[in-house]
Design an enzyme around this catalytic site. Structure first.
Site, PDB file in Angstrom:
ATOM      1  N   GLY A  34      32.784  15.920 -29.584  1.00 22.93           N
ATOM      2  CA  GLY A  34      31.740  16.455 -28.722  1.00 22.93           C
ATOM      3  C   GLY A  34      31.967  16.101 -27.262  1.00 22.93           C
ATOM      4  O   GLY A  34      32.922  15.403 -26.906  1.00 22.93           O
ATOM      5  N   THR A  36      30.334  14.143 -25.065  1.00 21.31           N
ATOM      6  CA  THR A  36      30.275  12.735 -24.665  1.00 21.31           C
ATOM      7  C   THR A  36      31.461  11.968 -25.240  1.00 21.31           C
ATOM      8  O   THR A  36      32.045  11.109 -24.567  1.00 21.31           O
ATOM      9  CB  THR A  36      28.950  12.094 -25.114  1.00 21.31           C
ATOM     10  N   ASP A  90      30.877   7.582 -31.039  1.00 21.19           N
ATOM     11  CA  ASP A  90      30.583   9.014 -31.105  1.00 21.19           C
ATOM     12  C   ASP A  90      29.208   9.271 -30.500  1.00 21.19           C
ATOM     13  O   ASP A  90      28.404   8.351 -30.341  1.00 21.19           O
ATOM     14  CB  ASP A  90      30.612   9.477 -32.571  1.00 21.19           C
ATOM     15  N   GLY A  91      28.944  10.511 -30.187  1.00 21.40           N
ATOM     16  CA  GLY A  91      27.641  10.912 -29.683  1.00 21.40           C
ATOM     17  C   GLY A  91      26.707  11.311 -30.804  1.00 21.40           C
ATOM     18  O   GLY A  91      26.957  11.038 -31.981  1.00 21.40           O
ATOM     19  N   ALA A  92      25.609  11.952 -30.455  1.00 15.02           N
ATOM     20  CA  ALA A  92      24.633  12.441 -31.433  1.00 15.02           C
ATOM     21  C   ALA A  92      23.835  13.569 -30.798  1.00 15.02           C
ATOM     22  O   ALA A  92      23.753  13.691 -29.572  1.00 15.02           O
ATOM     23  CB  ALA A  92      23.699  11.321 -31.878  1.00 15.02           C
ATOM     24  N   ASP A  93      23.259  14.388 -31.649  1.00 16.51           N
ATOM     25  CA  ASP A  93      22.385  15.466 -31.172  1.00 16.51           C
ATOM     26  C   ASP A  93      20.959  14.964 -30.995  1.00 16.51           C
ATOM     27  O   ASP A  93      20.222  15.463 -30.140  1.00 16.51           O
ATOM     28  CB  ASP A  93      22.426  16.645 -32.152  1.00 16.51           C
ATOM     29  N   GLY A 105      26.343  19.235 -34.410  1.00 16.55           N
ATOM     30  CA  GLY A 105      26.275  20.397 -33.540  1.00 16.55           C
ATOM     31  C   GLY A 105      27.641  21.011 -33.284  1.00 16.55           C
ATOM     32  O   GLY A 105      27.766  22.220 -33.087  1.00 16.55           O
ATOM     33  N   GLU A 112      33.001  13.058 -39.395  1.00 12.50           N
ATOM     34  CA  GLU A 112      32.325  12.019 -38.619  1.00 12.50           C
ATOM     35  C   GLU A 112      31.685  10.985 -39.549  1.00 12.50           C
ATOM     36  O   GLU A 112      31.773   9.776 -39.309  1.00 12.50           O
ATOM     37  CB  GLU A 112      31.270  12.655 -37.715  1.00 12.50           C
ATOM     38  N   LYS A 130      18.461  12.819 -25.780  1.00 12.08           N
ATOM     39  CA  LYS A 130      18.680  12.843 -27.226  1.00 12.08           C
ATOM     40  C   LYS A 130      17.692  11.963 -27.991  1.00 12.08           C
ATOM     41  O   LYS A 130      17.693  11.950 -29.223  1.00 12.08           O
ATOM     42  CB  LYS A 130      20.116  12.397 -27.542  1.00 12.08           C
TER      43      LYS A 130
END
Length: 227
Positions: A34, A36, A90-93, A105, A112, A130
């Site tokens: 993603g 980020t 990692d990022g997140a929605d 997303g 992941e 978020k």
């Protein structure tokens, strides 16, 4: 709109750089997918010689890591060398107060979740947009074996959701994504388990069992650490 997007990107950049503090020398790390995560990969390039390698959660992430000269390892190969990856970044929605996440997303939720499960710690990097009271504002992705699409969609409707097939999209695993709109998720772990019990579901985008250990949240006043 452009100004808000610029501020959001600045916050993402802050947390991407802050996450470098969680990267331990001489270890193998996991890297997510993603926008980020991409910023983190770009920042990681400056210390690429300090780590043994990285496991990518998607083909896109693997390509970006390789482009910076970072050694990309298959997870099975990595786990012959170490007991676990030292950290997954990692990022997140979305994320809630319990550090449960909604992810997927970008469609890489299964890989992941696998890489997160293989890591000693999960550091989630997000901007403040978020943070939510309850998961569900962002449509919940479910990766599904194609022949089970209608079955899973019907099950989502029974839960009060509106399932929408993600058009013209195939995961790195060769499956489809159904995005479920309109859910208010108050029992993240219970719903994660329930959805995963439906035949044909590979996994869903609720990360409760593999929730974040630490959330680095970018704000206009700097990075807030939630642990």
């Amino acid at each position: 709109m452009i100004r808000n997007e610029t501020k959001q990107n600045e916050m993402k950049q802050q947390v991407a750089e802050a996450a470098l503090e969680y990267v331990k020398a001489d270890t193998i790390i996991g890297v997510g997918t993603g926008s980020t995560a991409n910023m983190f990969i770009d920042a990681l390039a400056a210390m690429k010689d300090e780590i043994l390698g990285a496991v990518a959660s998607s083909e896109a992430t693997a390509a970006r890591l390789s482009g910076h000269g970072i050694d990309v390892m298959d997870l099975n190969e990595a786990l012959t060398q170490v007991d676990a990856l030292s950290v997954y970044i990692d990022g997140a929605d979305e994320f809630d107060a319990g550090k449960n996440l909604t992810k997927g997303g970008g469609g890489a939720l299964t890989r992941e979740k696998i890489v997160a499960a293989a890591s000693d710690a999960f550091v989630c990097i997000v901007d403040e947009s978020k943070q939510v009271e309850h998961l569900g504002t962002f449509p919940l992705p479910i990766e599904v074996i194609p022949m089970a699409g209608a079955l899973v969609a019907n099950a989502a409707r029974e839960l009060g959701g509106e399932p929408v097939l993600r058009e013209d999209f195939v995961t790195d695993n060769g499956n489809i994504i159904i995005d479920v709109h309109g859910l208010k998720i108050t029992d993240a772990r219970g719903l994660e388990d329930h959805l995963n019990s439906i035949p044909g579901v590979v996994t869903n985008g609720i990360f409760s069992h593999q929730g974040a250990d630490v959330v680095l949240m970018g704000t206009p006043k700097g990075v807030k650490v939630i642990d």
